[in-house]
Scaffold this active site. Structure first.
Site, PDB file in Angstrom:
ATOM      1  N   PHE A 257     -16.737   5.498   5.141  1.00 30.03           N
ATOM      2  CA  PHE A 257     -15.283   5.676   5.090  1.00 30.03           C
ATOM      3  C   PHE A 257     -14.682   5.283   3.740  1.00 30.03           C
ATOM      4  O   PHE A 257     -13.473   5.363   3.556  1.00 30.03           O
ATOM      5  CB  PHE A 257     -14.601   4.886   6.215  1.00 30.03           C
ATOM      6  CG  PHE A 257     -14.979   3.425   6.253  1.00 30.03           C
ATOM      7  CD1 PHE A 257     -14.345   2.494   5.442  1.00 30.03           C
ATOM      8  CD2 PHE A 257     -15.979   2.981   7.110  1.00 30.03           C
ATOM      9  CE1 PHE A 257     -14.685   1.155   5.477  1.00 30.03           C
ATOM     10  CE2 PHE A 257     -16.332   1.640   7.160  1.00 30.03           C
ATOM     11  CZ  PHE A 257     -15.682   0.725   6.338  1.00 30.03           C
TER      12      PHE A 257
ATOM     13  N   GLU B  99      -9.511 -11.046  -7.324  1.00 33.71           N
ATOM     14  CA  GLU B  99      -8.606  -9.906  -7.203  1.00 33.71           C
ATOM     15  C   GLU B  99      -7.446  -9.995  -8.189  1.00 33.71           C
ATOM     16  O   GLU B  99      -7.061  -8.987  -8.785  1.00 33.71           O
ATOM     17  CB  GLU B  99      -8.088  -9.798  -5.767  1.00 33.71           C
ATOM     18  CG  GLU B  99      -9.160  -9.394  -4.782  1.00 33.71           C
ATOM     19  CD  GLU B  99      -8.682  -9.353  -3.350  1.00 33.71           C
ATOM     20  OE1 GLU B  99      -9.407  -8.760  -2.527  1.00 33.71           O
ATOM     21  OE2 GLU B  99      -7.606  -9.889  -3.019  1.00 33.71           O
TER      22      GLU B  99
ATOM     23  N   ASN C  48      -1.967   0.166   7.001  1.00 36.03           N
ATOM     24  CA  ASN C  48      -1.487  -1.105   7.554  1.00 36.03           C
ATOM     25  C   ASN C  48      -0.594  -1.862   6.572  1.00 36.03           C
ATOM     26  O   ASN C  48      -0.483  -3.078   6.630  1.00 36.03           O
ATOM     27  CB  ASN C  48      -2.652  -1.962   8.050  1.00 36.03           C
ATOM     28  CG  ASN C  48      -3.599  -2.358   6.938  1.00 36.03           C
ATOM     29  OD1 ASN C  48      -3.347  -2.135   5.757  1.00 36.03           O
ATOM     30  ND2 ASN C  48      -4.708  -2.961   7.312  1.00 36.03           N
TER      31      ASN C  48
ATOM     32  N   TYR D   5     -12.957  -2.653  -3.986  1.00 35.00           N
ATOM     33  CA  TYR D   5     -13.605  -2.412  -2.693  1.00 35.00           C
ATOM     34  C   TYR D   5     -15.122  -2.319  -2.820  1.00 35.00           C
ATOM     35  O   TYR D   5     -15.768  -1.610  -2.043  1.00 35.00           O
ATOM     36  CB  TYR D   5     -13.046  -1.138  -2.056  1.00 35.00           C
ATOM     37  CG  TYR D   5     -11.627  -1.256  -1.570  1.00 35.00           C
ATOM     38  CD1 TYR D   5     -11.299  -2.106  -0.519  1.00 35.00           C
ATOM     39  CD2 TYR D   5     -10.603  -0.508  -2.147  1.00 35.00           C
ATOM     40  CE1 TYR D   5      -9.990  -2.212  -0.060  1.00 35.00           C
ATOM     41  CE2 TYR D   5      -9.294  -0.606  -1.696  1.00 35.00           C
ATOM     42  CZ  TYR D   5      -8.998  -1.465  -0.651  1.00 35.00           C
ATOM     43  OH  TYR D   5      -7.698  -1.563  -0.197  1.00 35.00           O
TER      44      TYR D   5
ATOM     45  N   HIS E 130      -2.279  -5.182   1.545  1.00 41.88           N
ATOM     46  CA  HIS E 130      -3.568  -5.854   1.364  1.00 41.88           C
ATOM     47  C   HIS E 130      -3.244  -7.279   0.968  1.00 41.88           C
ATOM     48  O   HIS E 130      -2.344  -7.513   0.158  1.00 41.88           O
ATOM     49  CB  HIS E 130      -4.398  -5.199   0.256  1.00 41.88           C
ATOM     50  CG  HIS E 130      -5.517  -6.090  -0.193  1.00 41.88           C
ATOM     51  ND1 HIS E 130      -6.712  -6.158   0.475  1.00 41.88           N
ATOM     52  CD2 HIS E 130      -5.587  -6.990  -1.207  1.00 41.88           C
ATOM     53  CE1 HIS E 130      -7.490  -7.054  -0.127  1.00 41.88           C
ATOM     54  NE2 HIS E 130      -6.823  -7.570  -1.152  1.00 41.88           N
TER      55      HIS E 130
ATOM     56  N   ARG F 150       2.564  -6.339   9.699  1.00 42.83           N
ATOM     57  CA  ARG F 150       1.828  -5.257  10.366  1.00 42.83           C
ATOM     58  C   ARG F 150       2.268  -5.091  11.813  1.00 42.83           C
ATOM     59  O   ARG F 150       2.350  -3.966  12.315  1.00 42.83           O
ATOM     60  CB  ARG F 150       0.332  -5.510  10.265  1.00 42.83           C
ATOM     61  CG  ARG F 150      -0.190  -5.378   8.843  1.00 42.83           C
ATOM     62  CD  ARG F 150      -1.633  -5.810   8.743  1.00 42.83           C
ATOM     63  NE  ARG F 150      -2.173  -5.593   7.414  1.00 42.83           N
ATOM     64  CZ  ARG F 150      -3.096  -6.361   6.867  1.00 42.83           C
ATOM     65  NH1 ARG F 150      -3.599  -7.397   7.539  1.00 42.83           N
ATOM     66  NH2 ARG F 150      -3.549  -6.104   5.657  1.00 42.83           N
TER      67      ARG F 150
ATOM     68  N   THR G 270      -5.572  -6.933  10.610  1.00 41.58           N
ATOM     69  CA  THR G 270      -5.766  -5.651   9.941  1.00 41.58           C
ATOM     70  C   THR G 270      -5.413  -4.457  10.822  1.00 41.58           C
ATOM     71  O   THR G 270      -4.788  -3.501  10.359  1.00 41.58           O
ATOM     72  CB  THR G 270      -7.229  -5.531   9.452  1.00 41.58           C
ATOM     73  OG1 THR G 270      -7.518  -6.659   8.635  1.00 41.58           O
ATOM     74  CG2 THR G 270      -7.435  -4.275   8.645  1.00 41.58           C
TER      75      THR G 270
ATOM     76  N   ARG H 158      -1.626 -14.332   4.675  1.00 42.22           N
ATOM     77  CA  ARG H 158      -2.384 -13.603   5.691  1.00 42.22           C
ATOM     78  C   ARG H 158      -1.726 -13.723   7.071  1.00 42.22           C
ATOM     79  O   ARG H 158      -1.699 -12.764   7.841  1.00 42.22           O
ATOM     80  CB  ARG H 158      -3.840 -14.043   5.699  1.00 42.22           C
ATOM     81  CG  ARG H 158      -4.552 -13.542   4.446  1.00 42.22           C
ATOM     82  CD  ARG H 158      -6.037 -13.792   4.445  1.00 42.22           C
ATOM     83  NE  ARG H 158      -6.756 -13.081   5.463  1.00 42.22           N
ATOM     84  CZ  ARG H 158      -7.119 -11.801   5.407  1.00 42.22           C
ATOM     85  NH1 ARG H 158      -6.791 -11.071   4.362  1.00 42.22           N
ATOM     86  NH2 ARG H 158      -7.814 -11.245   6.376  1.00 42.22           N
TER      87      ARG H 158
ATOM     88  N   LYS I 234       0.814  -1.211   0.000  1.00 41.01           N
ATOM     89  CA  LYS I 234       0.000   0.000   0.000  1.00 41.01           C
ATOM     90  C   LYS I 234       0.855   1.272   0.000  1.00 41.01           C
ATOM     91  O   LYS I 234       2.060   1.231   0.255  1.00 41.01           O
ATOM     92  CB  LYS I 234      -0.913  -0.012   1.231  1.00 41.01           C
ATOM     93  CG  LYS I 234      -2.002  -1.064   1.188  1.00 41.01           C
ATOM     94  CD  LYS I 234      -2.835  -0.951   2.452  1.00 41.01           C
ATOM     95  CE  LYS I 234      -4.059  -1.798   2.419  1.00 41.01           C
ATOM     96  NZ  LYS I 234      -4.873  -1.592   3.642  1.00 41.01           N
TER      97      LYS I 234
END
Length: 157
Positions: free
Chosen positions: A57, A126, A112, A49, A115, A102, A91, A85, A9
């Site tokens: 948000f 995705e 964070n 998304y 993704h 993270r 998250t 993951r 990110k």
């Protein structure tokens, strides 16, 4: 399927953490089979998304994800979705376990760092959003004999 999407990110790109993040996946034994630097646009973000588009948000997420290029990657390995993951951590980065990406580098729920696809179904969807035909590669890795048992190597095919 043994492929999954990871996005490095904007916050990680701004902090110069891309190399450290990639190293975590490589050291685990995952194989990088696709990668590209991308400036995300409204259309791609709305599709990626879609499950958050009606949330108050969403605009903040969209603006954050457009604030800098991201590095989109496809990683391959047995149980890659779950493995990635676990490497990423939960998250809410400030509560993620030490030793995770993270947990070691993040404090925020939005900033964070990465993704990661949440399950195999989402990974497939995705990857199709971020990679075109011919942008994900298959190549032999000589180290598989040191990473997987013979039976597991057969499961990779």
């Amino acid at each position: 399927m043994h492929k999954t999407l990871v996005l490095i990110k904007p916050d990680a790109m701004q902090r110069g953490l891309a190399g450290k993040i990639i190293t975590r996946f490589e050291e685990k034994g995952l194989k990088l089979v696709g990668a590209k630097l991308m400036q995300l646009d409204d259309d791609l973000l709305s599709r990626h998304y879609a499950h958050l588009a009606d949330k108050p948000f969403f605009g903040e997420i969209r603006d954050f994800m457009k604030s800098s290029p991201v590095l989109a990657m496809c990683w391959y390995g047995l149980d890659s979705v779950a493995t990635v993951r676990r490497i990423c951590g939960i998250t809410l980065a400030r509560e993620a376990n030490p030793g995770t990406i993270r947990g070691d580098f993040g404090m925020s729920i939005q900033c964070n760092l990465v993704h990661a696809s949440e399950d195999e179904e989402n990974a497939e969807k995705e990857l199709a959003l971020f990679f075109k035909d011919g942008e994900i590669f298959d190549y032999p890795v000589k180290l598989y004999t040191s990473l997987y048992s013979e039976r597991e190597q057969g499961d990779l095919k």
